[in-house]
Scaffold this motif. Structure first.
Motif, PDB file in Angstrom:
ATOM      1  N   GLY A  86       0.811  -1.216   0.000  1.00  0.00           N
ATOM      2  CA  GLY A  86       0.000   0.000   0.000  1.00  0.00           C
ATOM      3  C   GLY A  86       0.841   1.262   0.000  1.00  0.00           C
ATOM      4  N   ILE A  87       1.887   1.269   0.788  1.00  0.00           N
ATOM      5  CA  ILE A  87       2.775   2.439   0.847  1.00  0.00           C
ATOM      6  C   ILE A  87       3.468   2.638  -0.500  1.00  0.00           C
ATOM      7  CG2 ILE A  87       4.897   3.324   1.894  1.00  0.00           C
ATOM      8  CD1 ILE A  87       3.888   1.998   4.551  1.00  0.00           C
ATOM      9  N   LYS A  88       3.885   1.550  -1.121  1.00  0.00           N
ATOM     10  CA  LYS A  88       4.542   1.640  -2.430  1.00  0.00           C
ATOM     11  C   LYS A  88       3.610   2.237  -3.479  1.00  0.00           C
ATOM     12  CE  LYS A  88       7.165  -1.122  -5.704  1.00  0.00           C
ATOM     13  NZ  LYS A  88       7.721  -2.437  -6.021  1.00  0.00           N
ATOM     14  N   ALA A  89       2.314   1.927  -3.387  1.00  0.00           N
ATOM     15  CA  ALA A  89       1.339   2.433  -4.360  1.00  0.00           C
ATOM     16  C   ALA A  89       0.823   3.823  -4.002  1.00  0.00           C
ATOM     17  CB  ALA A  89       0.160   1.469  -4.454  1.00  0.00           C
ATOM     18  N   SER A  90       1.157   4.314  -2.817  1.00  0.00           N
ATOM     19  CA  SER A  90       0.606   5.597  -2.363  1.00  0.00           C
ATOM     20  C   SER A  90       1.196   6.768  -3.139  1.00  0.00           C
ATOM     21  CB  SER A  90       0.862   5.784  -0.868  1.00  0.00           C
ATOM     22  OG  SER A  90       2.237   5.976  -0.623  1.00  0.00           O
ATOM     23  N   GLU A  91       0.392   7.800  -3.307  1.00  0.00           N
ATOM     24  CA  GLU A  91       0.824   9.008  -3.990  1.00  0.00           C
ATOM     25  C   GLU A  91       0.773  10.222  -3.081  1.00  0.00           C
ATOM     26  OE1 GLU A  91      -1.204   9.490  -7.723  1.00  0.00           O
ATOM     27  OE2 GLU A  91      -0.956   7.374  -8.218  1.00  0.00           O
ATOM     28  N   GLY A  92       0.312  10.051  -1.853  1.00  0.00           N
ATOM     29  CA  GLY A  92       0.165  11.166  -0.932  1.00  0.00           C
ATOM     30  C   GLY A  92       1.491  11.623  -0.346  1.00  0.00           C
ATOM     31  N   ASP A  93       1.485  12.846   0.174  1.00  0.00           N
ATOM     32  CA  ASP A  93       2.657  13.368   0.872  1.00  0.00           C
ATOM     33  C   ASP A  93       2.829  12.690   2.223  1.00  0.00           C
ATOM     34  OD1 ASP A  93       3.314  15.348  -1.073  1.00  0.00           O
ATOM     35  OD2 ASP A  93       1.617  16.532  -0.352  1.00  0.00           O
ATOM     36  N   TYR A  94       1.710  12.277   2.816  1.00  0.00           N
ATOM     37  CA  TYR A  94       1.705  11.651   4.135  1.00  0.00           C
ATOM     38  C   TYR A  94       0.925  10.359   4.061  1.00  0.00           C
ATOM     39  CZ  TYR A  94       3.049  16.392   5.210  1.00  0.00           C
ATOM     40  OH  TYR A  94       3.679  17.591   5.217  1.00  0.00           O
TER      41      TYR A  94
END
Length: 146
Positions: A82-90
């Motif tokens: 999930g973190i790898k796919a995330s695009e958010g700053d946080y």
């Protein structure tokens, strides 16, 4: 100084055998009263129940929701995906059987604004994590050391 509206958030929810709680967890994020941009990343970790179907139905209803289906690899593996796919700053981690407290984004944003790292993480689902952990400023992270 960065303005609040400039930040984007990713909420990673690993999903495994949580069919009875999953919709409440997703709704607790969607009901946040915020003008901040956010995305929800649901990581179906090979759940044998209806979780995959629930994830897909929410993805169809809301374009802020992404779904990742992967073979079971455990909680840490699902969070990493999930973190790898995330695009958010946080990045926030929320367990699929927990709820995000009302107003959590507004409460947690102020210390992160001062963070120099691109990514910071907090787990709003854990009751002992009363204050968000972030980089740099130890006084805001609850440290008593000087």
């Amino acid at each position: 100084m960065e303005e609040i509206m400039a930040a984007t958030y990713s909420v990673v929810i690993p999903v495994y055998n949580a069919g009875e709680y999953l919709e409440s967890a997703i709704q607790s994020v969607l009901k946040q009263r915020t003008q901040l941009d956010f995305e929800i990343i649901l990581v179906d970790d090979g759940s044998p129940d209806r979780c995959g179907e629930i994830c897909e139905s929410y993805k169809e209803k809301d374009d802020r929701i992404k779904v990742i289906h992967k073979p079971n690899g455990g909680l840490a593996s699902a969070r990493r995906a999930g973190i790898k796919a995330s695009e958010g700053d946080y990045v926030f981690n929320l367990d699929s059987d927990d709820l995000m407290a009302r107003g959590y984004y507004a409460w947690s944003h102020a210390p992160y604004r001062r963070c120099t790292s691109r990514r910071a993480s907090s787990n709003p689902g854990l009751p002992w994590n009363r204050r968000p952990q972030h980089c740099g400023d130890r006084s805001s992270a609850g440290s008593t050391r000087r």
